[in-house]
Design an enzyme around this catalytic site. Sequence first.
Site, PDB file in Angstrom:
ATOM      1  N   LYS A 182       0.947  -1.044  -0.050  1.00  0.00           N
ATOM      2  CA  LYS A 182      -0.022  -0.005  -0.092  1.00  0.00           C
ATOM      3  C   LYS A 182       1.175   1.176  -0.105  1.00  0.00           C
ATOM      4  CE  LYS A 182      -3.136   3.202   0.749  1.00  0.00           C
ATOM      5  NZ  LYS A 182      -2.031   4.345   0.222  1.00  0.00           N
ATOM      6  N   GLU A 259       9.409   1.249  11.116  1.00  0.00           N
ATOM      7  CA  GLU A 259      10.522   2.228  10.670  1.00  0.00           C
ATOM      8  C   GLU A 259      10.124   3.555  10.944  1.00  0.00           C
ATOM      9  OE1 GLU A 259      12.590   4.597   9.312  1.00  0.00           O
ATOM     10  OE2 GLU A 259      12.718   3.686   7.259  1.00  0.00           O
ATOM     11  N   CYS A 293      13.837   9.941   6.734  1.00  0.00           N
ATOM     12  CA  CYS A 293      13.884   9.979   8.203  1.00  0.00           C
ATOM     13  C   CYS A 293      15.216   9.846   8.877  1.00  0.00           C
ATOM     14  CB  CYS A 293      13.078   8.545   8.357  1.00  0.00           C
ATOM     15  SG  CYS A 293      13.900   7.227   7.422  1.00  0.00           S
ATOM     16  N   GLU A 390      10.986  15.877  13.773  1.00  0.00           N
ATOM     17  CA  GLU A 390      11.698  15.844  12.706  1.00  0.00           C
ATOM     18  C   GLU A 390      11.409  17.105  11.836  1.00  0.00           C
ATOM     19  OE1 GLU A 390      12.043  11.968  10.561  1.00  0.00           O
ATOM     20  OE2 GLU A 390       9.809  11.775  11.041  1.00  0.00           O
TER      21      GLU A 390
HETATM   22  N1  LIG Z   1       9.733   7.746   8.363  1.00  0.00           N
HETATM   23  C1  LIG Z   1       9.679   8.387   7.235  1.00  0.00           C
HETATM   24  O1  LIG Z   1      10.129   7.823   6.079  1.00  0.00           O
HETATM   25  C2  LIG Z   1       8.396   9.232   7.012  1.00  0.00           C
HETATM   26  C3  LIG Z   1       7.813   9.312   5.870  1.00  0.00           C
HETATM   27  C4  LIG Z   1       6.633  10.025   5.680  1.00  0.00           C
HETATM   28  C5  LIG Z   1       6.450  10.950   6.738  1.00  0.00           C
HETATM   29  N2  LIG Z   1       7.265  10.853   7.954  1.00  0.00           N
HETATM   30  C6  LIG Z   1       6.935  11.834   8.978  1.00  0.00           C
HETATM   31  O2  LIG Z   1       5.713  12.262   9.274  1.00  0.00           O
HETATM   32  C7  LIG Z   1       5.393  13.600   9.055  1.00  0.00           C
HETATM   33  C8  LIG Z   1       4.164  13.885   8.607  1.00  0.00           C
HETATM   34  O3  LIG Z   1       3.999  13.295   7.383  1.00  0.00           O
HETATM   35  P1  LIG Z   1       2.389  12.976   6.857  1.00  0.00           P
HETATM   36  O4  LIG Z   1       1.732  14.336   7.032  1.00  0.00           O
HETATM   37  O5  LIG Z   1       2.455  12.275   5.480  1.00  0.00           O
HETATM   38  O6  LIG Z   1       2.059  11.990   7.982  1.00  0.00           O
HETATM   39  P2  LIG Z   1       1.088  10.920   8.467  1.00  0.00           P
HETATM   40  O7  LIG Z   1       1.664  10.772   9.726  1.00  0.00           O
HETATM   41  O8  LIG Z   1       0.044  11.557   8.158  1.00  0.00           O
HETATM   42  O9  LIG Z   1       1.727   9.677   7.427  1.00  0.00           O
HETATM   43  C9  LIG Z   1       2.847   9.085   7.458  1.00  0.00           C
HETATM   44  C10 LIG Z   1       2.783   7.844   6.278  1.00  0.00           C
HETATM   45  O10 LIG Z   1       1.718   6.819   7.057  1.00  0.00           O
HETATM   46  C11 LIG Z   1       0.651   6.690   5.965  1.00  0.00           C
HETATM   47  N3  LIG Z   1      -0.702   6.604   6.992  1.00  0.00           N
HETATM   48  C12 LIG Z   1      -1.124   7.774   7.722  1.00  0.00           C
HETATM   49  N4  LIG Z   1      -2.178   7.239   7.925  1.00  0.00           N
HETATM   50  C13 LIG Z   1      -2.492   5.933   8.135  1.00  0.00           C
HETATM   51  C14 LIG Z   1      -3.345   5.081   8.476  1.00  0.00           C
HETATM   52  N5  LIG Z   1      -4.231   5.473   9.099  1.00  0.00           N
HETATM   53  N6  LIG Z   1      -3.302   3.783   8.173  1.00  0.00           N
HETATM   54  C15 LIG Z   1      -1.820   3.460   7.415  1.00  0.00           C
HETATM   55  N7  LIG Z   1      -1.261   4.298   6.632  1.00  0.00           N
HETATM   56  C16 LIG Z   1      -1.267   5.380   7.135  1.00  0.00           C
HETATM   57  C17 LIG Z   1       0.694   7.618   5.191  1.00  0.00           C
HETATM   58  O11 LIG Z   1       0.239   7.477   3.672  1.00  0.00           O
HETATM   59  C18 LIG Z   1       2.081   8.139   5.143  1.00  0.00           C
HETATM   60  O12 LIG Z   1       3.126   7.274   4.183  1.00  0.00           O
HETATM   61  C19 LIG Z   1       6.614  14.073   8.179  1.00  0.00           C
HETATM   62  O13 LIG Z   1       6.636  15.467   8.273  1.00  0.00           O
HETATM   63  C20 LIG Z   1       7.578  13.037   9.053  1.00  0.00           C
HETATM   64  O14 LIG Z   1       8.206  13.829   9.947  1.00  0.00           O
HETATM   65  C21 LIG Z   1       8.095   9.988   8.064  1.00  0.00           C
HETATM   66  O1  LIG Z   2      12.999   7.637   4.934  1.00  0.00           O
HETATM   67  C1  LIG Z   2      13.431   6.598   5.132  1.00  0.00           C
HETATM   68  C2  LIG Z   2      14.506   5.816   4.391  1.00  0.00           C
HETATM   69  C3  LIG Z   2      15.568   6.797   4.045  1.00  0.00           C
HETATM   70  C4  LIG Z   2      16.930   6.030   3.585  1.00  0.00           C
HETATM   71  O2  LIG Z   2      16.890   5.057   3.401  1.00  0.00           O
HETATM   72  O3  LIG Z   2      17.995   6.537   3.673  1.00  0.00           O
END
Ligand SMILES: NC(=O)c1ccc[n+]([C@@H]2O[C@H](COP(=O)([O-])OP(=O)(O)OC[C@H]3O[C@@H](n4cnc5c(N)ncnc54)[C@H](O)[C@@H]3O)[C@@H](O)[C@H]2O)c1
Ligand SMILES: O=CCCC(=O)O
Length: 489
Positions: A182, A259, A293, A390
Amino acid sequence: MQPTLKNPKLWHEQAYVNGKWTASKSGKTFNVINPSTGDVIVALPEMSQEDVQIASGQALAAFEQWKKVSPKVRGSVIRKWAQLLLENAEDLGRILTTENGKPFAEAKGEIAFAASYLEFYCGEAERTYGDVIPSANPANRVFAIHQPIGVVACLTPWNFPAAMVTRKAGAAIAAGCTAIVKPAGETSLTALAIAYLGEQAGLPAGVLNVVTGMQNLAEIGKALCEDPNIRKLSFTGSTAVGKLLMRQCSSSLKKLSLELGGNSPFIIFDDCDLPATINALMGAKIRNSGQTCVCANRIYVQRGIYSEVCRLLVDQFSQVKCGDGFEDGVTVGPLTVQRGVEKVQAHIDDAVGKGARILFGGQAMDRTGYFFQPSVLADMSDRMLSHNEEIFGPVAALYPFDTEEEVLKMANNSEVGLGSYVCTNNLARVWRMAEGLEVGMVGVNTGVIAGGEIPFGGIKHSGFGVEGGKWGVKEFMITKSIVMSIPAI
Ligand SMILES: NC(=O)c1ccc[n+]([C@@H]2O[C@H](COP(=O)([O-])OP(=O)(O)OC[C@H]3O[C@@H](n4cnc5c(N)ncnc54)[C@H](O)[C@@H]3O)[C@@H](O)[C@H]2O)c1
Ligand SMILES: O=CCCC(=O)O
């Protein structure tokens, strides 16, 4: 608008379930937006719980066959899949830049990064060795074998639309599992193109499935978590969503890999090689417009070189070209989501309100699209929002420090523990820091810490589970013991 592709077969506007390109049962769709222009690129199926249940049933049927395919054959299909990614890197990069915004060269780099996981896993499929265990009972022989866990759900984020798909689903499929991916709604087109190449490489129907959706995200996420056919869920994204998914998975007791968010310290000691350090810092900060991240979130600089680092960084940031990822010379693209622009502005306003100085940038760009000026902030402190969360944007936030002991304490003063970076030429200090940092990954004099062969994962509220390397495939397997009573010899 759809990008022009050499291989138009990579373009898919439907989800992919059991080897078929499919609409949602409801017929509903959602729009994918180009973050550089704000234009609608395409409408994709808005799937629901019903669509997830259909996909999981078919992935389960496919699992019954795929688990019996020899690791050698599985590996050869995955090897071919990696080759196809590399052969189509130009087109895949175009699709990726169109929906995610990152510069085209960086997008092509992500395709190579994505292929590196498949390349590593195809060999690893053949190396899921078990053990022969010396038995306490002389009448027994004891073995441990590893077997694929079953159908897995892979929820991938919008910041790495290609690499997170292969890092998770590639490992699962190498292990003998079948996968339902997904992708984040914002960047599903890259995942669909990768699924098409999986099919071309020889993945049988149902082994890899892609369900799409954006407005129904909560419903789809819950359906995946609660589905009894699915035995494991792997998620990359925010800590808040990771915790929600974990709660939702409790009823079906799924195995989890999470992650989640990072807050990486980037620690610069005054004995470092300064030009090399600035280079590493730029890589760890502005990659994907600061939306990774493991981006440098808290940049700690030893006081003796603090002013010099501020000056060098402003110099570097003034040379960055921010714009549409397809424009020549652009090194920083837009943010991928509009809400990201608001979040970055809120971080800067909070920091300035609490005493930080803006040395460069500091505002959203006055143009169409989700652009934020690459920015440098000095005199940060632990009272500020960015210290605890972050930034996820192209903002370098600098904190001064005096001693090694002090900075280790500051770096560990975080709820999360994913990436970290240490720049110094003192070998003893390298080991003290690497062993003392409460994180899953440490970069020493480098800003690049991920690749097919390298374990990737965090501790504390950054989650658990390891992706990549020899650990990645085992995450999708169970360990079964076999105790055999033997006739007297
Ligand atoms: N660790 C990472 O790689 C990563 C990736 C995306 C966002 N983020 C963090 O989250 C912050 C906010 O991003 P956002 O507005 O997209 O955040 P969000 O918390 O709404 O979503 C983060 C991710 O989770 C998925 N998601 C959201 N709600 C879900 C649910 N109920 N069930 C399944 N999947 C769900 C989204 O598609 C997205 O890929 C960013 O600024 C960043 O700090 C981190
Ligand atoms: O943000 C998540 C993955 C980042 C990376 O693999 O360098």
